[in-house]
Structure formats: C-alpha cells, structure tokens
Design an enzyme around this catalytic site. Sequence first.
Site, PDB file in Angstrom:
ATOM      1  CB  SER A  10      -0.901   0.013   1.233  1.00  0.00           C
ATOM      2  OG  SER A  10      -1.415   1.322   1.404  1.00  0.00           O
ATOM      3  CG  HIS A  35      -3.844  -1.676  -1.673  1.00  0.00           C
ATOM      4  ND1 HIS A  35      -4.960  -2.394  -2.030  1.00  0.00           N
ATOM      5  CD2 HIS A  35      -4.218  -0.893  -0.636  1.00  0.00           C
ATOM      6  CE1 HIS A  35      -5.964  -2.075  -1.229  1.00  0.00           C
ATOM      7  NE2 HIS A  35      -5.545  -1.151  -0.366  1.00  0.00           N
ATOM      8  CG  ASP A  37      -5.081   2.305   0.894  1.00  0.00           C
ATOM      9  OD1 ASP A  37      -6.039   1.513   0.742  1.00  0.00           O
ATOM     10  OD2 ASP A  37      -3.976   1.950   1.335  1.00  0.00           O
ATOM     11  CG  MET A  39      -8.333   7.005   2.516  1.00  0.00           C
ATOM     12  SD  MET A  39      -7.522   6.902   4.111  1.00  0.00           S
ATOM     13  CE  MET A  39      -6.746   5.266   3.966  1.00  0.00           C
ATOM     14  CG  HIS A  68      -9.211   0.071  -0.583  1.00  0.00           C
ATOM     15  ND1 HIS A  68      -8.606  -0.154   0.644  1.00  0.00           N
ATOM     16  CD2 HIS A  68     -10.555   0.012  -0.355  1.00  0.00           C
ATOM     17  CE1 HIS A  68      -9.542  -0.330   1.561  1.00  0.00           C
ATOM     18  NE2 HIS A  68     -10.726  -0.229   0.996  1.00  0.00           N
ATOM     19  CG  MET A  70     -11.384   3.101   1.909  1.00  0.00           C
ATOM     20  SD  MET A  70      -9.823   3.019   2.827  1.00  0.00           S
ATOM     21  CE  MET A  70      -8.666   3.193   1.468  1.00  0.00           C
ATOM     22  CG  MET A 139     -11.671  -2.882   4.982  1.00  0.00           C
ATOM     23  SD  MET A 139     -10.137  -2.485   4.119  1.00  0.00           S
ATOM     24  CE  MET A 139      -9.184  -1.682   5.415  1.00  0.00           C
ATOM     25  CG  ASP A 175      -6.203  -2.898   3.125  1.00  0.00           C
ATOM     26  OD1 ASP A 175      -5.163  -2.618   3.739  1.00  0.00           O
ATOM     27  OD2 ASP A 175      -6.801  -2.092   2.380  1.00  0.00           O
TER      28      ASP A 175
HETATM   29  C1  DX5 Z   1      -6.306   1.370   5.603  1.00  0.00           C
HETATM   30  C2  DX5 Z   1      -5.806   1.099   4.210  1.00  0.00           C
HETATM   31  C3  DX5 Z   1      -4.705   0.110   4.170  1.00  0.00           C
HETATM   32  C4  DX5 Z   1      -3.474   0.519   4.918  1.00  0.00           C
HETATM   33  C5  DX5 Z   1      -2.702  -0.696   5.302  1.00  0.00           C
HETATM   34  O1  DX5 Z   1      -7.440   2.152   5.536  1.00  0.00           O
HETATM   35  O2  DX5 Z   1      -6.858   0.609   3.402  1.00  0.00           O
HETATM   36  O3  DX5 Z   1      -4.393  -0.269   2.840  1.00  0.00           O
HETATM   37  O4  DX5 Z   1      -2.663   1.378   4.188  1.00  0.00           O
HETATM   38  O5  DX5 Z   1      -1.598  -0.310   6.060  1.00  0.00           O
HETATM   39  P1  DX5 Z   1      -0.904  -1.305   7.104  1.00  0.00           P
HETATM   40  O6  DX5 Z   1      -0.456  -2.494   6.346  1.00  0.00           O
HETATM   41  O7  DX5 Z   1       0.220  -0.471   7.637  1.00  0.00           O
HETATM   42  O8  DX5 Z   1      -1.936  -1.642   8.139  1.00  0.00           O
HETATM   43 ZN    ZN Z   2      -6.456  -0.349   1.352  1.00  0.00          ZN
END
Ligand code: DX5
Ligand code: ZN
Length: 217
Positions: A10, A35, A37, A39, A68, A70, A139, A175
């Site tokens: 990620s 990956h 993320d 947000m 991903h 969110m 998750m 994740d």
């Molecule tokens: C959390 C993200 C993850 C996060 C994982 O909301 O979707 O992808 O970056 O990070 P680690 O592996 O550090 O928990």
């Molecule tokens: Zn993620």
Amino acid sequence: MMAGPKIAPSILSADFAKLGEEVRAIDAAGCDWIHIDVMDGHFVPNLTIGPGVIKAIRPHSRKVFDVHLMIAPVDPYLQAFAEAGSDIITVHAEAGPHLDRSLQVIRGLGKKAGVSINPGTPETAIAHVLDKIDLVLVMTVNPGFGGQTFIASQLEKIRRVRAMIGDRPIDLEVDGGINRDTAKQAIGAGANVLVAGNAVFSSKDYAANIAALRSAV
Ligand code: DX5
Ligand code: ZN
C-alpha cells in the site's frame, strides 16, 4: 492447488514526496500488485489521493493498480479512476445504497470490480453480487490509516468468504495490520492477496520485506 499469495504494498505508507520513485522501487522489489488507498475525509476520517495522482504514477509501473476507494458517494468518480489507469477498482459495500450498480459500472468501464467490507459488516453483504466481482477485500482494520493493529475476529469472516466464493475466479484480499504473523493467519483462513503498508515501507529493503511476507506463509 493455489499459488503463493500475491503481495500488494500500500503506497499509503510510501514517501509521498517521491511517489513515482517509490512505485518503481516496490515494482523492482518484486511486488505483485500496487495497492492505492483513496480516502475522502467523509467515508473515512482521512484524505489521501485522487485520480490525478494515479494518472501521474501510472507510467512508473506496469503492474496491476489495485485501487481501493474509501469514498462516498463513489459512482460519480468511477470513470475518472478508470481513465486514470486503475486495473482493479474496489468499492465499499457500506459506501452507498447501490452496490450492484457500482459494480456493473466498473465492469462496463472494462475494469475488474472489487467489493470491500469493513470489520463491522457481515459477509452476507456480498452474497448477492458474487457474479459481478473479481475480488473481495476484507478489511482487518477500520479503514482510514496505515499502521493499525489487525483485528483477529476477521479471520472467521475470511473463512466464510472463502467458502462463499467456492470455485469462482474471485481473489480474496486482506487489508490492515498485515505482518508476518497475521499474513500467515490470513492465508490460513483462505486469503490469497495481502495488502501491506507498514510491513513493506517501514524499513529500507523493500525486496526483503516483501520476501519475508511471502515466506511467512
Ligand atoms: C487502511 C488502508 C490500508 C493501509 C494498510 O485504511 O486501506 O491499505 O494502508 O496499512 P498497514 O499495512 O500499515 O496496516
Ligand atoms: Zn487499502
């Protein structure tokens, strides 16, 4: 039997000041997917990146961009994320009332469709969309931040999702809070793709960190 797990670092844990370089580094270090993320400060309590950044890093790797989302609402942005260079677009089952429609739109854009469920959401949320997805993302933390602790109660959910998937060609990704120990547990429960932020980026040797996750299982 199943091949070894796919590792999807990620980039939330990467150095944002040099993202292109970081993407090239994890590519060269042997990751399978990248990956990303996204947000929105509304669906989750953090803000990260949008389609413009994905477009900017796209030329830095030919590996699968596992995006991903969110964000809520999600539908108005699907086309932009597709055009930015996403390969897999994952939406949250909790993000809106029309999950089935969002998944149809993603496939209509020629992309692989994923559905993610938060720790508090039962696996039944995906029961009626199994014919429209290429990936389930369970998750194992509450989404929003890297570096959180794996929620062990999700292992039972991973087992149940694996049973629901049966012999369909659907990836089962986990994740949040993945390290060598939790990677082993998640794979044991039936996952085949591991997202890892801190476990890959927290120390310099990305290749060693990725290899450590692979060998943990
Ligand atoms: C959390 C993200 C993850 C996060 C994982 O909301 O979707 O992808 O970056 O990070 P680690 O592996 O550090 O928990
Ligand atoms: Zn993620």
